[in-house]
Design an enzyme around this catalytic site. Structure first.
Site, PDB file in Angstrom:
ATOM      1  CG  ASP A 176      -2.035   1.038   1.133  1.00  0.00           C
ATOM      2  OD1 ASP A 176      -2.208   1.635   0.053  1.00  0.00           O
ATOM      3  OD2 ASP A 176      -2.725   1.263   2.143  1.00  0.00           O
ATOM      4  CG  LEU A 177       5.493   2.239  -1.259  1.00  0.00           C
ATOM      5  CD1 LEU A 177       5.747   2.231   0.236  1.00  0.00           C
ATOM      6  CD2 LEU A 177       6.620   1.520  -1.991  1.00  0.00           C
TER       7      LEU A 177
END
Length: 288
Positions: A193-194
């Protein structure tokens, strides 16, 4: 009735075994709790089943790679998570290059399979507030379609957020994934979930990663997520990454393919406002 400050303070004391000196709990944010002796920790509450266990396992798994610094987990239970606090600073080019190299090392630490959860983590995890199932598989294109794109596409169509003909366009991407995916690569250890909000630029110049949806995946997914919502100094980050582990040829043409998953998550969570971006990503993927 116990207020939010008191709840966070009690959780910190219980999970660290230390007295609490002060609590600051901004609305909708993790609480900053000062322990006796002056150490400040972050205290986060999550009520969804296994959400804390998934996040704690993800943080530990990323930290074990000894690549990008990750705040240590200081304690957790089924509802509360206590981690180190990161004093933040400003993005700079040198730190961005270091982050890129470290991210390449994190990915190279690998995973047992695509979709593999972190050790000790549940199969039913989360990306933000959306459920995300980690089901191990050997083939990335089939896994990505079945477990990352289609569940959110179906949810969006069922809710009426995407029209059936729009869903058909995304289904075309899934059908063509074996041809669109690029060269086969081994499973990478992904943050998952960068987006920019989960990239903390530390006061010491080093980036820390927080709030993972960690799993085994394709490294281009993290790179595409960095671009999706505007990571500062992105080209310097990518330059550092390429020095350590150049992405496969044509990876920029596959950015839309990898952004399709998080965009569909946003369509499910936040509605029609993200539909055009998801459809544009699908068209970009089909165009190569």
């Amino acid at each position: 009735m116990v207020n939010r400050d008191e709840e966070a303070g009690r959780a910190a004391a219980r999970l660290t075994g230390r007295r609490v000196a002060a609590v600051r709990a901004p609305s909708a944010s993790p609480a900053e709790v000062t322990l006796e002796g002056g150490e400040v920790v972050m205290v986060k509450r999550a009520d969804a089943p296994d959400a804390v266990r998934a996040e704690a396992a993800g943080l530990r798994w990323l930290r074990e790679a000894d690549a990008v610094p990750v705040p240590a987990v200081l304690g957790h239970d089924e509802r509360w998570l206590v981690t180190e606090r990161v004093p933040t600073g400003q993005p700079d080019g040198t730190g961005a290059v270091r982050f890129g190299r470290a991210l390449a090392a994190l990915h190279a630490a690998g995973a047992p399979a695509f979709g593999a959860p972190p050790p000790g983590g549940p199969a039913q995890a989360y990306i933000g507030a959306a459920p995300m199932r980690n089901t191990p598989a050997a083939d990335w294109p089939a896994w990505y379609a079945e477990h990352r794109v289609l569940p959110y596409l179906r949810a969006a169509v069922d809710a009426g957020t995407l029209r059936h003909e729009e869903g058909a366009l995304i289904e075309q991407v899934c059908a063509r994934l074996p041809d669109l995916a690029g060269p086969a690569e081994p499973p990478a250890r992904l943050h998952g979930d960068l987006w920019n909000g989960n990239v903390l630029w530390g006061a010491d110049g080093d980036v820390r990663l927080i709030d993972p949806a960690a799993h085994g995946g394709h490294r281009e997914t993290d790179l595409a997520m960095l671009r999706l919502f505007g990571c500062p100094r992105l080209e310097r980050v990518l330059a550092g990454y390429a020095e350590a582990a150049p992405p496969a040829d044509g990876w920029r043409g596959r950015i839309g393919l990898h952004q399709l998953f998080p965009l569909l998550v946003h369509v499910v969570l936040f509605g029609r406002g993200y539909a055009d971006q998801a459809l544009a990503a699908a068209r970009a993927a089909l165009a190569g």
